[in-house]
Scaffold this active site. Structure first.
Site, PDB file in Angstrom:
ATOM      1  CE1 TYR A  63      -3.373  -2.922   0.634  1.00 46.45           C
ATOM      2  CE2 TYR A  63      -3.816  -2.248   2.744  1.00 46.45           C
ATOM      3  CZ  TYR A  63      -3.960  -3.092   1.720  1.00 46.45           C
ATOM      4  OH  TYR A  63      -4.676  -3.989   1.737  1.00 46.45           O
ATOM      5  CG  HIS A 126      -1.688  -8.475   0.338  1.00 48.35           C
ATOM      6  ND1 HIS A 126      -1.085  -7.310   0.484  1.00 48.35           N
ATOM      7  CD2 HIS A 126      -3.260  -8.412   0.139  1.00 48.35           C
ATOM      8  CE1 HIS A 126      -2.046  -6.125   0.147  1.00 48.35           C
ATOM      9  NE2 HIS A 126      -3.196  -7.003   0.140  1.00 48.35           N
TER      10      HIS A 126
END
Ligand code: A2P
Length: 328
Positions: A63, A126
């Site tokens: 991110y 993830h």
């Protein structure tokens, strides 16, 4: 479930993760801004969130928000908004390019450096696929996808916990089948599976599976991730939710968050806007009645996050159905 009280007296219930005993506030702030908003704006959003009473923050190596989150935490400590880092619950995620046995511990150490923390509360895989070692671009190039070696990657995740680098480990975007595969080889089972969940994709089957297997489910995109590359306004514009919201004098966002909380899951909601951050916390002193819950349970279901960015002619998953093992 117990609760913690923030400075503005918003009471956020908590769940104690069995593997670590660390208490996870059931509402956390997501930090994936799309398009990105820059480090300073992210740091200021974190500080504002801490002032409002948020204590649970979700980030990922991918991110770009680990550093500003770390800066926000450091500033909150120096301002005395919190007395100790231990008051926070911090999650980050292992990116596909680091999802190789020997790269997992170094990747977590890098994330900790970015966050300026000595330990994480929760470290998640993830996505259930790897990319060529050390590749970090997104979208991942089709030729760079690789199947994940669950044995070596999960063993390295377990090392992260044993080394004290994280209090708990888990996964994200895993189907029931892939969870079963991990559980079958795990010495330390995944504490959490973080997946898309909202009134338009309620995850009934996965929730039942997780509950039966002692895996806590955390909902991302509880509002449909409006405005992002992977989201849409379909939750915030849902007529059934709008009707309920209007009748109750709440917002559609609050109805969606309260509904998710009522399903016994954790919720990660992203807002960098002070008013909306505050509004999203105000869901614990009222409830949805049976009729409202029934109406929501009848909303037609489909995935918002299809995983289309993670399919490849050359990779382990050639269709989105394969990513989710047909659990569509
Ligand atoms: P913003 O950051 O400008 O508030 P999700 O949590 O499902 O990923 O959704 C995040 C998106 O929803 C962001 O675009 C965020 O925008 C917006 N959002 C967050 N809270 C609210 C709210 N209470 N009302 C309307 N939109 C919201």
């Amino acid at each position: 479930m117990d609760s913690c009280v923030g400075p503005n007296s918003f009471t956020i219930p908590e769940y104690a993760l069995p593997s670590s005993g660390k208490r996870m506030p059931l509402l956390g702030l997501g930090t994936a801004a799309s398009p990105p908003v820059g480090s300073e704006a992210t740091k200021m959003a974190i500080l504002q969130a801490i002032k409002l009473g948020y204590r649970h923050f979700d980030t990922a190596a991918k991110y770009g928000s680990e550093e500003p989150l770390g800066a926000g935490i450091a500033e909150a400590l120096s301002l005395g908004l919190i007395q100790s880092r231990d008051e926070l619950f911090i999650t980050t995620k292992l990116w596909c390019g680091d999802a190789h046995g020997e790269l997992v511990v170094p990747a977590l150490k890098r994330s900790l450096q970015n966050l300026k923390l000595e330990y994480l509360d929760l470290f998640l895989i993830h996505w259930p696929m790897s990319a060529k070692p050390g590749t970090y671009e997104f979208p991942i190039k089709e030729e760079n996808f690789l199947p994940m070696d669950f044995n070596s990657v999960w063993a390295a995740m377990e090392d992260c916990q044993r080394l004290g680098l994280t209090k708990a480990i888990g996964v994200s975007n895993f189907s029931c089948k892939k969870l079963r595969d991990i559980v079958a080889i795990a010495k330390i089972p995944p504490a959490v599976n973080q997946v898309e969940m909202n009134p338009l994709w309620q995850q009934k089957k996965l929730r039942e599976f997780c509950q039966a297997n002692g895996i806590f489910l955390t909902a991302y995109s509880p509002l449909g991730a409006n405005g992002t590359r992977w989201g849409s306004n379909r939750v915030l514009e849902c007529e059934v939710l709008k009707e309920i919201a209007e009748a109750k004098g709440k917002t559609v966002a609050q109805i969606s968050l309260r509904w998710a909380y009522d399903q016994g899951v954790g919720v990660i909601v992203k807002s960098f806007n002070g008013e909306r951050m505050k509004q999203n916390l105000e869901i614990f002193d009222w409830s949805l009645n049976e009729d409202e819950l029934n109406k929501i349970s009848e909303i037609p279901q489909s995935r918002g996050v299809t995983g289309v960015d993670y399919i490849s002619r050359y990779g382990p998953f050639k269709t989105v159905e394969e990513i989710w093992d047909g659990e569509m």
